[in-house]
Each structure stands twice: as structure tokens, then as C-alpha cells.
Scaffold this motif. Sequence first.
Motif, short mmCIF file in Angstrom:
data_model
loop_
_atom_site.label_atom_id
_atom_site.label_comp_id
_atom_site.label_asym_id
_atom_site.label_seq_id
_atom_site.Cartn_x
_atom_site.Cartn_y
_atom_site.Cartn_z
N MET A 112 0.70 -1.51 0.02
CA MET A 112 0.40 -0.25 0.19
C MET A 112 0.88 1.56 0.26
SD MET A 112 -3.16 0.81 2.59
CE MET A 112 -1.89 2.17 3.94
N ALA A 113 0.31 2.57 -0.93
CA ALA A 113 1.30 3.70 -0.50
C ALA A 113 1.00 4.24 0.51
CB ALA A 113 0.52 4.81 -1.76
N PRO A 114 1.94 5.23 0.90
CA PRO A 114 2.07 5.41 2.20
C PRO A 114 2.02 7.17 2.40
CG PRO A 114 4.09 6.22 0.87
CD PRO A 114 3.86 5.40 0.41
N SER A 115 1.53 7.30 3.55
CA SER A 115 0.81 8.91 3.18
C SER A 115 1.21 9.44 3.69
CB SER A 115 0.17 8.47 4.55
OG SER A 115 0.81 9.01 5.95
N ASP A 123 24.14 10.54 -1.20
CA ASP A 123 24.27 10.10 0.69
C ASP A 123 22.57 10.16 0.99
OD1 ASP A 123 24.38 8.65 3.02
OD2 ASP A 123 25.43 10.40 4.16
N ILE A 124 22.37 10.99 0.71
CA ILE A 124 20.79 11.73 0.71
C ILE A 124 19.85 10.59 -0.32
CG2 ILE A 124 18.58 12.80 0.84
CD1 ILE A 124 20.76 15.30 1.62
N VAL A 125 20.05 10.64 -1.34
CA VAL A 125 20.23 9.70 -2.47
C VAL A 125 19.60 8.58 -2.20
CG1 VAL A 125 19.92 8.85 -5.45
CG2 VAL A 125 19.60 11.69 -4.81
N PHE A 126 20.72 8.23 -2.04
CA PHE A 126 21.36 6.50 -1.37
C PHE A 126 20.10 6.27 0.08
CE2 PHE A 126 23.49 3.43 2.21
CZ PHE A 126 23.21 3.03 1.36
N ARG A 127 19.84 7.09 1.06
CA ARG A 127 19.09 6.60 1.62
C ARG A 127 17.72 7.02 1.23
NH1 ARG A 127 22.47 7.24 6.58
NH2 ARG A 127 24.27 7.74 6.21
N LEU A 128 16.69 7.38 0.45
CA LEU A 128 15.96 7.70 -0.33
C LEU A 128 15.65 6.28 -0.81
CD1 LEU A 128 15.76 11.23 -0.38
CD2 LEU A 128 14.49 10.30 0.80
N GLU A 129 16.72 5.91 -1.39
CA GLU A 129 16.41 4.51 -2.54
C GLU A 129 16.30 3.88 -1.95
OE1 GLU A 129 18.66 5.56 -6.84
OE2 GLU A 129 19.51 4.41 -5.11
N LYS A 130 16.84 3.10 -0.80
CA LYS A 130 16.72 2.26 0.80
C LYS A 130 15.20 2.72 1.31
CE LYS A 130 20.06 2.00 3.57
NZ LYS A 130 21.84 1.70 4.15
N ALA A 131 15.45 4.14 1.80
CA ALA A 131 13.99 3.90 2.44
C ALA A 131 12.82 3.57 1.41
CB ALA A 131 13.74 5.32 3.30
N PHE A 132 12.60 3.92 0.34
CA PHE A 132 11.63 4.11 -0.31
C PHE A 132 11.76 2.70 -0.67
CE2 PHE A 132 11.45 7.98 0.97
CZ PHE A 132 10.44 8.35 1.92
N GLY A 133 12.51 2.18 -1.42
CA GLY A 133 13.06 1.06 -2.30
C GLY A 133 12.06 1.37 -3.90
N ILE A 134 12.86 2.37 -4.07
CA ILE A 134 12.19 3.42 -5.54
C ILE A 134 14.31 3.80 -5.90
CG2 ILE A 134 10.55 4.02 -5.14
CD1 ILE A 134 12.30 6.95 -4.46
N VAL A 194 6.35 7.22 -5.27
CA VAL A 194 5.81 6.24 -5.12
C VAL A 194 4.48 6.12 -4.63
CG1 VAL A 194 8.01 5.30 -2.93
CG2 VAL A 194 5.72 7.30 -2.51
N GLY A 195 4.01 7.52 -4.86
CA GLY A 195 2.07 7.31 -5.29
C GLY A 195 1.76 7.49 -3.28
N VAL A 196 1.01 8.30 -3.68
CA VAL A 196 0.28 8.24 -1.67
C VAL A 196 -1.16 8.63 -1.25
CG1 VAL A 196 2.42 9.97 -1.26
CG2 VAL A 196 0.65 10.78 -2.08
N THR A 197 -1.10 7.65 0.08
CA THR A 197 -2.75 7.22 -0.17
C THR A 197 -3.20 8.88 0.88
OG1 THR A 197 -2.08 6.76 2.29
CG2 THR A 197 -2.89 5.71 0.45
N GLU A 198 -3.99 9.60 0.80
CA GLU A 198 -4.14 10.72 1.29
C GLU A 198 -4.91 10.66 3.10
OE1 GLU A 198 -4.61 13.67 0.07
OE2 GLU A 198 -3.43 13.32 -1.18
#
Lengths: 187, 131
Positions: free
Chosen positions: B1-4, B46-57, B127-131
Motif C-alpha cells: 500500500m502506498a504510504p501517507s 548520501d541523501i539519494v542513497f538513503r531515500l532509495e533504500k527507505a522507499f525502495g525506488i 511512490v504514490g500516496v494515500t490521502e
Amino acid sequence: MRWFWIDRFVEFESGRRAAAEKAVTLAEEQLDDYVPGFPVMPASLIIEGFAQTGGLLVGECRQFEQRTVLAKVGRAQFFREVRPGDVMRFEVAIQDLRDDGAIVHGTARVGDQLVADVEIVFAHLDDRFEGVDLFFPADFLTILRLLGVYDVGRTADGKPLVIPARLLAAEAAANREGPSSEPDAAR
Amino acid sequence: MAPSKEEVFEKVKEALVDALGVDDDEVTPQATMVGDLGAESIDFLDIVFRLEKAFGIEIPRSELFPEDILTNAQYVRDGRVTPDGIVELKKRMPFADLSQFEANPAVQEFSTLLTVNDLCRYIQSKVGVTE
């Protein structure tokens, strides 16, 4: 003082991970004045050990064609002093590798005791540095050989690492010309 | 499910706290990455690496850092981005609020404008988000 902060690689798995050892001895200058009367290995030079272990691992991924430099120490924790007589073992693993750099996680141990745990960022210098070698290729190959990269190095599928042709050619040229002569345009 | 949206913000905040060594409460949606949080160019790796890992993108560099536009003579005149260039930037970075940049489109100002909220909106677009 020679800028070697590891003595030899003991494991080297291309693109993934590597381990290197560093023996610390009382004969080394860096222990003299850092904490007078209490010889310990400076943490900053332990970082340099990680940078050398990790930097060569990262550089090898692309046959040392990119100019890989330590860009950032994201996190570094130290748990134990390193004293004369200790042998440190650096272990590094590539977390992420991309065109502009790499992120490496590393640990250092003495025996089974954790010395340091770090996360470091390497950058590949961009096109502005095109054609600039950080090292003379022939000397660089000598360093790689001294550190045992090609003795213990394995590709991802377990085969021995192959020395890049560019470095071998530079070494052969240097051997023909002698150690300090200029490149011979006539050849 | 997409995150909020809140979940996206929390994860972005965690990545920025870890990568930049800033405090939790410094990371507000309005904070600029470079000006307020002190990010330097190498931090973005560094930031991009962490975001990719955190969101799987996967985050292609050009999506967050449109260097090709900012160095393209077609879109830059006398160190300022032309109206055509602004159109291109908006196309490339629909998540970013460029209104302030439009008022003074000096190339050197560009990198200082990206806010935490821009980054969150970029992630949301991936990632798309849920409202």
C-alpha cells in the motif's frame, strides 16, 4: 612517511567487499606525538585505512578508470583504542555504487574486539578532471601489487582478478624507460 | 500500500537527519536543503542513497538535479535561465516550487532553492500516496 594505512588485502571480492590488515607498531611516527606517553593509533588515520580499503574496492569496480576520492565520512564510531602490537582488520562492503560515487560500510577489529564502525561516501571526480590521473598508472599498479589486490582478488563469480590492460601497458612502458625518464615521443 | 504524506515526510526527515547530522526539529517542510540544512553537493549522493533504500525506488540524478538544463546554452543566457529554460525545468521538476526562482533565475541560485517539501513531493510522485 609513506601514506599506506593498510599493509595488505586478505580478501577482495570485486564489486562487493574486501578485508585488509594493518599491523600497528611502536616504530611508526604517527604514534609519537599524538598522545605523548600513551601511544595510540589516531582515529583519523583509522579512517584513512577505511578510505584506502574501500577506495580501492570501489575503484576496481571500473578498472580504476574513475578518479575515486573520499568525499564524506557519514558516520564514524570508535569503541576501542588501537595500541602498538595490535593488528587491525578492516572489512568494507559496498552499499551502493553509482556513476557519481559509492557508499561503503566498514568495520575495524582487533581480534574479536570492535574498534570502529563507519559509513563513508566516495565520489568519482567528474569530467572536469578528465585525463587527470590521481596516480601515475605504473606506480599505482605497483601499489596494488604491494597490497596484494591481485593475489587475493576475485571477481564476483570467483575467478582471479585481471589487471587492467591500461595499467599493464603503463608498467611495461615504465620498465622500458627506467624509473624517472620522460615518455619518449619517438617510440 | 502506498504510504501517507506524513509517512513520506517522516522517512525523508530520517534520511536528512542521518545524512546531514541535523536535529529532528530543523527538518521542516519549508527548510531549504542547502541554505537551512547545510547540504553540500556530496551530501546529495548520501541523501539519494538513503531515500532509495527507505522507499525502495530508484532516483536518477537528473530528476533531482537538472544540471543538463542549467548548463545548456539554449536555456541559459548571462548566467540566468531563460523563460524557455524555466518551462523545461518545470517539466522536469513538477514537484518543485519554482516561483521564487522565477523571480531571480540566476543559475547559481538554483541549487539553494530545493526544500524539504519539494523532496517529499518528488518522493510522492515516485511512490504514490494515500490521502
